[in-house]
Design a protein around this motif. Structure first.
Motif, PDB file in Angstrom:
ATOM      1  N   SER A 128       0.818  -1.216   0.000  1.00  0.00           N
ATOM      2  CA  SER A 128       0.000   0.000   0.000  1.00  0.00           C
ATOM      3  C   SER A 128       0.855   1.270   0.000  1.00  0.00           C
ATOM      4  N   ASP A 129       2.184   1.126  -0.051  1.00  0.00           N
ATOM      5  CA  ASP A 129       3.074   2.286  -0.047  1.00  0.00           C
ATOM      6  C   ASP A 129       3.460   2.684  -1.464  1.00  0.00           C
ATOM      7  N   ARG A 130       3.253   3.955  -1.771  1.00  0.00           N
ATOM      8  CA  ARG A 130       3.638   4.490  -3.078  1.00  0.00           C
ATOM      9  C   ARG A 130       4.986   5.193  -2.972  1.00  0.00           C
ATOM     10  N   MET A 131       5.793   5.053  -4.021  1.00  0.00           N
ATOM     11  CA  MET A 131       7.079   5.734  -4.065  1.00  0.00           C
ATOM     12  C   MET A 131       6.818   7.233  -4.225  1.00  0.00           C
ATOM     13  N   LYS A 132       7.548   8.034  -3.484  1.00  0.00           N
ATOM     14  CA  LYS A 132       7.406   9.487  -3.555  1.00  0.00           C
ATOM     15  C   LYS A 132       7.934   9.986  -4.901  1.00  0.00           C
ATOM     16  N   VAL A 133       7.196  10.912  -5.496  1.00  0.00           N
ATOM     17  CA  VAL A 133       7.583  11.491  -6.783  1.00  0.00           C
ATOM     18  C   VAL A 133       8.063  12.919  -6.530  1.00  0.00           C
ATOM     19  N   VAL A 134       9.273  13.228  -6.994  1.00  0.00           N
ATOM     20  CA  VAL A 134       9.820  14.578  -6.854  1.00  0.00           C
ATOM     21  C   VAL A 134      10.391  15.024  -8.190  1.00  0.00           C
ATOM     22  N   PRO A 135      10.410  16.308  -8.489  1.00  0.00           N
ATOM     23  CA  PRO A 135       9.867  17.414  -7.716  1.00  0.00           C
ATOM     24  C   PRO A 135       8.345  17.479  -7.835  1.00  0.00           C
ATOM     25  N   ALA A 136       7.727  18.272  -6.981  1.00  0.00           N
ATOM     26  CA  ALA A 136       6.265  18.370  -6.944  1.00  0.00           C
ATOM     27  C   ALA A 136       5.695  18.799  -8.295  1.00  0.00           C
ATOM     28  N   SER A 137       6.433  19.601  -9.041  1.00  0.00           N
ATOM     29  CA  SER A 137       5.943  20.086 -10.335  1.00  0.00           C
ATOM     30  C   SER A 137       5.876  18.988 -11.391  1.00  0.00           C
ATOM     31  N   ALA A 138       6.495  17.828 -11.110  1.00  0.00           N
ATOM     32  CA  ALA A 138       6.579  16.750 -12.102  1.00  0.00           C
ATOM     33  C   ALA A 138       5.445  15.748 -11.989  1.00  0.00           C
ATOM     34  N   HIS A 139       4.531  15.937 -11.060  1.00  0.00           N
ATOM     35  CA  HIS A 139       3.528  14.905 -10.860  1.00  0.00           C
ATOM     36  C   HIS A 139       2.174  15.466 -10.454  1.00  0.00           C
ATOM     37  N   LYS A 140       1.224  14.558 -10.436  1.00  0.00           N
ATOM     38  CA  LYS A 140      -0.130  14.860  -9.975  1.00  0.00           C
ATOM     39  C   LYS A 140      -0.422  13.851  -8.869  1.00  0.00           C
ATOM     40  N   GLY A 141      -0.362  14.295  -7.629  1.00  0.00           N
ATOM     41  CA  GLY A 141      -0.550  13.374  -6.513  1.00  0.00           C
ATOM     42  C   GLY A 141       0.643  12.457  -6.387  1.00  0.00           C
ATOM     43  N   ASP A 142       0.409  11.162  -6.467  1.00  0.00           N
ATOM     44  CA  ASP A 142       1.476  10.169  -6.313  1.00  0.00           C
ATOM     45  C   ASP A 142       1.875   9.549  -7.643  1.00  0.00           C
ATOM     46  N   ARG A 143       1.590  10.244  -8.723  1.00  0.00           N
ATOM     47  CA  ARG A 143       1.874   9.687 -10.045  1.00  0.00           C
ATOM     48  C   ARG A 143       2.443  10.740 -10.980  1.00  0.00           C
ATOM     49  N   VAL A 144       3.164  10.272 -11.977  1.00  0.00           N
ATOM     50  CA  VAL A 144       3.662  11.120 -13.054  1.00  0.00           C
ATOM     51  C   VAL A 144       2.675  10.975 -14.206  1.00  0.00           C
ATOM     52  N   MET A 145       2.264  12.080 -14.765  1.00  0.00           N
ATOM     53  CA  MET A 145       1.352  12.033 -15.911  1.00  0.00           C
ATOM     54  C   MET A 145       2.181  11.890 -17.182  1.00  0.00           C
ATOM     55  N   LEU A 146       1.918  10.813 -17.926  1.00  0.00           N
ATOM     56  CA  LEU A 146       2.700  10.494 -19.128  1.00  0.00           C
ATOM     57  C   LEU A 146       2.167  11.167 -20.379  1.00  0.00           C
ATOM     58  N   GLY A 147       0.899  11.439 -20.414  1.00  0.00           N
ATOM     59  CA  GLY A 147       0.285  12.014 -21.605  1.00  0.00           C
ATOM     60  C   GLY A 147      -1.177  11.639 -21.658  1.00  0.00           C
ATOM     61  N   GLU A 148      -1.731  11.703 -22.848  1.00  0.00           N
ATOM     62  CA  GLU A 148      -3.141  11.397 -23.032  1.00  0.00           C
ATOM     63  C   GLU A 148      -3.339  10.526 -24.249  1.00  0.00           C
ATOM     64  N   LEU A 149      -4.498   9.874 -24.287  1.00  0.00           N
ATOM     65  CA  LEU A 149      -4.908   9.133 -25.456  1.00  0.00           C
ATOM     66  C   LEU A 149      -6.406   9.298 -25.624  1.00  0.00           C
ATOM     67  N   MET A 150      -6.872   8.949 -26.792  1.00  0.00           N
ATOM     68  CA  MET A 150      -8.297   9.072 -27.121  1.00  0.00           C
ATOM     69  C   MET A 150      -8.864   7.673 -27.325  1.00  0.00           C
ATOM     70  N   VAL A 151     -10.047   7.438 -26.765  1.00  0.00           N
ATOM     71  CA  VAL A 151     -10.774   6.199 -27.002  1.00  0.00           C
ATOM     72  C   VAL A 151     -12.038   6.568 -27.766  1.00  0.00           C
ATOM     73  N   ARG A 152     -12.237   5.919 -28.892  1.00  0.00           N
ATOM     74  CA  ARG A 152     -13.476   6.133 -29.656  1.00  0.00           C
ATOM     75  C   ARG A 152     -13.708   4.924 -30.547  1.00  0.00           C
ATOM     76  N   SER A 153     -14.929   4.818 -31.033  1.00  0.00           N
ATOM     77  CA  SER A 153     -15.212   3.705 -31.942  1.00  0.00           C
ATOM     78  C   SER A 153     -14.502   3.985 -33.258  1.00  0.00           C
ATOM     79  N   LEU A 154     -13.855   2.979 -33.785  1.00  0.00           N
ATOM     80  CA  LEU A 154     -13.083   3.152 -35.037  1.00  0.00           C
ATOM     81  C   LEU A 154     -13.818   2.526 -36.207  1.00  0.00           C
TER      82      LEU A 154
END
Length: 128
Positions: free
Chosen positions: A102-128
């Motif tokens: 249940s322990d998450r690794m700390k992410v530093v610096p604070a500007s590099a993450h959202k909560g306890d995670r690093v945001m990698l990017g985005e993707l789109m889901v739609r019917s193809l």
């Protein structure tokens, strides 16, 4: 980055587009800055309204545990996540981090993450 995209996957407005039943292959590179005292699991979450696509796994299939990573190492991990047919269509963020129990690794610096995670990017889901 995204690995080879499945047949039918497209790009839309700068983000990769995936449809139900397709697989997302995420390829991540980690530059090790300091030793990790225990073997950590990697979580990858694609949060959508109403559900979450999970990509939790041990990096490299558990073949090279994080507690053996040394400063200066560059580690490449690849993992596939299926787009389930109940996934809400739209643009979704991809977050990742490391954890043990249940322990998450700390992410530093604070500007590099959202909560306890690093945001990698985005993707789109739609019917193809």
């Amino acid at each position: 980055s995204f690995g080879n995209k499945p047949k039918g996957a497209q790009r839309g407005k700068g983000v990769p587009v995936f449809g139900w039943g397709e697989e997302i292959e995420l390829v991540m590179y980690f530059r090790v800055l300091k030793r990790v005292p225990s073997n950590q699991k990697l979580f990858v979450h694609i949060d959508t309204q109403g559900n979450r696509l999970h990509g939790d796994h041990y990096p490299l299939g558990g073949d090279f545990q994080t507690n053996y990573w040394l400063p200066g190492d560059i580690v490449r991990d690849s993992h596939k996540i299926s787009v389930e047919n109940y996934t809400k269509q739209g643009q979704h963020g991809i977050g990742m981090g490391f954890y043990k129990g249940s322990d998450r690794m700390k992410v530093v610096p604070a500007s590099a993450h959202k909560g306890d995670r690093v945001m990698l990017g985005e993707l789109m889901v739609r019917s193809l």
